[in-house]
Write a protein that holds these residues in place. Sequence first.
Motif, PDB file in Angstrom:
ATOM      1  N   LEU A 139       0.755  -1.258   0.038  1.00 46.45           N
ATOM      2  CA  LEU A 139       0.117   0.136   0.181  1.00 46.45           C
ATOM      3  C   LEU A 139       0.755   1.424  -0.169  1.00 46.45           C
ATOM      4  O   LEU A 139       0.486   2.245  -0.706  1.00 46.45           O
ATOM      5  CB  LEU A 139      -0.983  -0.140   1.095  1.00 46.45           C
ATOM      6  CG  LEU A 139      -1.890  -1.061   1.355  1.00 46.45           C
ATOM      7  CD1 LEU A 139      -2.797  -0.943   2.606  1.00 46.45           C
ATOM      8  CD2 LEU A 139      -3.023  -0.880  -0.007  1.00 46.45           C
ATOM      9  N   HIS A 140       1.870   1.174   0.730  1.00 45.92           N
ATOM     10  CA  HIS A 140       2.810   2.279   0.526  1.00 45.92           C
ATOM     11  C   HIS A 140       3.900   2.412  -0.412  1.00 45.92           C
ATOM     12  O   HIS A 140       4.742   3.194  -0.307  1.00 45.92           O
ATOM     13  CB  HIS A 140       3.598   2.480   1.922  1.00 45.92           C
ATOM     14  CG  HIS A 140       2.628   2.812   3.056  1.00 45.92           C
ATOM     15  ND1 HIS A 140       2.035   1.792   3.967  1.00 45.92           N
ATOM     16  CD2 HIS A 140       2.460   3.932   3.913  1.00 45.92           C
ATOM     17  CE1 HIS A 140       1.275   2.350   4.845  1.00 45.92           C
ATOM     18  NE2 HIS A 140       1.543   3.609   4.863  1.00 45.92           N
ATOM     19  N   HIS A 141       3.824   1.201  -1.486  1.00 45.96           N
ATOM     20  CA  HIS A 141       4.893   1.252  -2.365  1.00 45.96           C
ATOM     21  C   HIS A 141       4.348   2.410  -3.526  1.00 45.96           C
ATOM     22  O   HIS A 141       3.137   2.702  -3.707  1.00 45.96           O
ATOM     23  CB  HIS A 141       4.727  -0.230  -3.242  1.00 45.96           C
ATOM     24  CG  HIS A 141       5.641  -0.135  -4.529  1.00 45.96           C
ATOM     25  ND1 HIS A 141       6.855  -0.139  -4.580  1.00 45.96           N
ATOM     26  CD2 HIS A 141       5.067  -0.007  -5.621  1.00 45.96           C
ATOM     27  CE1 HIS A 141       7.346  -0.104  -5.632  1.00 45.96           C
ATOM     28  NE2 HIS A 141       6.051  -0.315  -6.418  1.00 45.96           N
ATOM     29  N   ARG A 142       5.455   3.116  -3.835  1.00 45.18           N
ATOM     30  CA  ARG A 142       5.358   4.216  -4.784  1.00 45.18           C
ATOM     31  C   ARG A 142       6.053   3.832  -6.171  1.00 45.18           C
ATOM     32  O   ARG A 142       7.539   3.794  -6.007  1.00 45.18           O
ATOM     33  CB  ARG A 142       5.803   5.578  -4.331  1.00 45.18           C
ATOM     34  CG  ARG A 142       4.893   6.063  -3.168  1.00 45.18           C
ATOM     35  CD  ARG A 142       3.622   6.526  -3.814  1.00 45.18           C
ATOM     36  NE  ARG A 142       2.737   7.139  -2.712  1.00 45.18           N
ATOM     37  CZ  ARG A 142       1.821   6.279  -2.108  1.00 45.18           C
ATOM     38  NH1 ARG A 142       1.832   5.100  -2.203  1.00 45.18           N
ATOM     39  NH2 ARG A 142       0.913   7.216  -1.133  1.00 45.18           N
ATOM     40  N   PRO A 143       5.701   3.760  -7.298  1.00 45.27           N
ATOM     41  CA  PRO A 143       6.341   3.195  -8.569  1.00 45.27           C
ATOM     42  C   PRO A 143       7.239   4.380  -8.832  1.00 45.27           C
ATOM     43  O   PRO A 143       6.756   5.506  -8.600  1.00 45.27           O
ATOM     44  CB  PRO A 143       5.524   2.793  -9.594  1.00 45.27           C
ATOM     45  CG  PRO A 143       4.012   3.502  -8.972  1.00 45.27           C
ATOM     46  CD  PRO A 143       4.195   3.569  -7.655  1.00 45.27           C
ATOM     47  N   ALA A 144       8.262   3.975  -9.578  1.00 39.02           N
ATOM     48  CA  ALA A 144       9.166   5.055  -9.922  1.00 39.02           C
ATOM     49  C   ALA A 144       8.660   5.654 -11.234  1.00 39.02           C
ATOM     50  O   ALA A 144       8.049   4.980 -11.877  1.00 39.02           O
ATOM     51  CB  ALA A 144      10.592   4.421 -10.237  1.00 39.02           C
ATOM     52  N   PRO A 145       8.902   7.213 -11.176  1.00 38.48           N
ATOM     53  CA  PRO A 145       8.332   7.866 -12.198  1.00 38.48           C
ATOM     54  C   PRO A 145       8.797   7.512 -13.507  1.00 38.48           C
ATOM     55  O   PRO A 145      10.160   7.395 -13.422  1.00 38.48           O
ATOM     56  CB  PRO A 145       8.233   9.292 -11.830  1.00 38.48           C
ATOM     57  CG  PRO A 145       9.721   9.237 -10.997  1.00 38.48           C
ATOM     58  CD  PRO A 145       9.675   7.849 -10.209  1.00 38.48           C
TER      59      PRO A 145
END
Length: 297
Positions: A139-145
């Motif tokens: 849930l806290h994962h943010r994919p690399a832009p």
Amino acid sequence: MNRAGKTLLVLALVVVVGMAFRVSWNALRDVATAVGADATGATLYPFVVDGLMALALVATLVLTDRADKRFALRVLAAYTAASLVLNFVHGLVPELHGESVDWTRLADWDPVNWLLVLLATSLPVGSIYFGSDLVAKVLHHRPAPISAPTANAEESTETVRNQSRADLVGSTPEAITPNVKPLPRAVAVGFLKSTLPAKSLPAIQSSPVQPIELGAVAAESTRPRRTTGRVPEAARTPRPKRTPDELLDEARKATADWPDDKLTAEGIRRTVRTSPVNARMLRDTLLAERATVGAVA
């Protein structure tokens, strides 16, 4: 592989995993019953073990951080090994199949039995801890832009090809500031007129003073002097002025065997020795002539 083939492959994988879960579910349910679980708990026990395996696999595919991915893989490996051990015990103890085994008795040797009971009873607690941690990480994962795509390489190459040297950035050199030291001016040496009466001064015959020749002083210097300012028209090399038709005819002859990708304004400017403006005009004219000839052919 097309979309239909991928869909069939995923459906086949789901069917195989479902059948494998059904086989493992039977063994884990009997083990849960042997360690004291009731009918509902024994039915849900396989979902606790094999379900966390599926959750850890999904987290491994989603997470991109190396540490989080390694943690998910360790959870997947640990619960896979635990499920394998419990299935192995279920195959070695026939009494588990008929529910006739003594309560909390999974092996004849007490140390092994204690380890098996500890493993079976600790898996639900581990599922709560590790499952919550994996869900929080996902849930806290943010994919690399995703970086913006670069400009088309063909367009950039075409732009550079169509530009002459005068169009490119930094082609014009900076103005050079001349560092010229002025030569000393010639000073006429003479005698100052005295304010005393003429009778009190003796007659003095003055010799003529030779003026200082600037050319001789400059000739003695071995350091070459830079050309400062604009060169006069008389000192320039005369160059005949060519008409646009003469320039086009000369450029047509010089570039007759050039391919289209080599036909640039800079190349024409160097070959014909003309200005960048004329070079671009000649390039456009020659390209248009070649396109017309190709269309007719």
